[in-house]
Design an enzyme around this catalytic site. Structure first.
Site, PDB file in Angstrom:
ATOM      1  N   GLY A   7      42.348  41.024  40.291  1.00 16.27           N
ATOM      2  CA  GLY A   7      41.369  41.965  39.892  1.00 16.27           C
ATOM      3  C   GLY A   7      40.198  41.939  40.551  1.00 16.27           C
ATOM      4  CG  ASP A   8      37.991  38.167  40.396  1.00 12.81           C
ATOM      5  OD1 ASP A   8      37.800  38.997  39.274  1.00 12.81           O
ATOM      6  OD2 ASP A   8      38.325  37.005  40.397  1.00 12.81           O
ATOM      7  CG  HIS A   9      41.186  41.685  47.164  1.00 12.47           C
ATOM      8  ND1 HIS A   9      40.571  41.044  48.052  1.00 12.47           N
ATOM      9  CD2 HIS A   9      41.828  42.780  47.562  1.00 12.47           C
ATOM     10  CE1 HIS A   9      40.790  41.668  49.259  1.00 12.47           C
ATOM     11  NE2 HIS A   9      41.871  42.611  48.791  1.00 12.47           N
TER      12      HIS A   9
END
Length: 177
Positions: A7-9
């Site tokens: 999700g962060d990417h």
């Protein structure tokens, strides 16, 4: 278990796109914009195909042994590698596909040659395809499919990507100090 940071990417990529769009709009109109992105929002977008598919009665995860379109699937080869078959136009290429894998007699079989007729026979067909694919190594299948002009690829291992000439030549990977 999903890869950590998924999700962060995605959030970083979506935020970068949003910032670029906002900057372009500011140059065009002179007006600024507020750009936001959230983990949940990014996850919904990244999994959009599965979510849309669920709207039509498909449920995930799906066993590769039960997919509705057997020519969009993964198969295990003799050397224990995953061959990803990506023949989207089932009816158009089915005969060519089964000929390439060594079961040409299925090419005109009305039970298999039209996706609309396949129904629950998809599981049976996947088993037949699996038995054929597990008879040869990944490199043999890649050559067979290339000669037949049918789309497929091996599922690369992370370590193989680190040594992939194309990834380095295109600058997708870089050595950094």
């Amino acid at each position: 278990v999903p890869v950590q940071g998924f999700g962060d990417h995605q959030c970083g990529m979506y935020l970068a796109g949003g910032i670029c769009a906002a900057l372009y709009n500011k140059l065009r109109t002179g007006k600024g914009e507020k750009v936001t992105v959230g983990l949940y929002q990014a996850a919904i977008y990244a999994m959009g195909i599965m979510i849309t598919s669920a709207n039509y009665g498909n449920s995930y995860p799906v066993s590769r042994k039960e997919v509705r379109q057997p020519l969009l699937n993964t198969y295990l080869t003799k050397d224990n590698r995953c061959l990803m078959v990506a023949v989207a136009e089932y009816d158009k290429y089915f005969a060519k596909f089964v000929e390439a894998i060594g079961i040409p007699e299925l090419g005109n079989d009305e039970n298999y040659c039209k996706l609309v007729n396949l129904g629950s026979k998809n599981v049976e067909l996947i088993e037949m395809i699996s038995k054929q694919i597990e008879q040869k190594n990944i490199d043999e299948w890649l050559e067979i499919f290339a000669n037949a002009d049918l789309p497929c690829e091996k599922a690369y291992l992370w370590e193989e990507i680190l040594e992939d000439e194309q990834a380095w030549a295109n600058g997708y990977l870089r050595k950094v100090k």
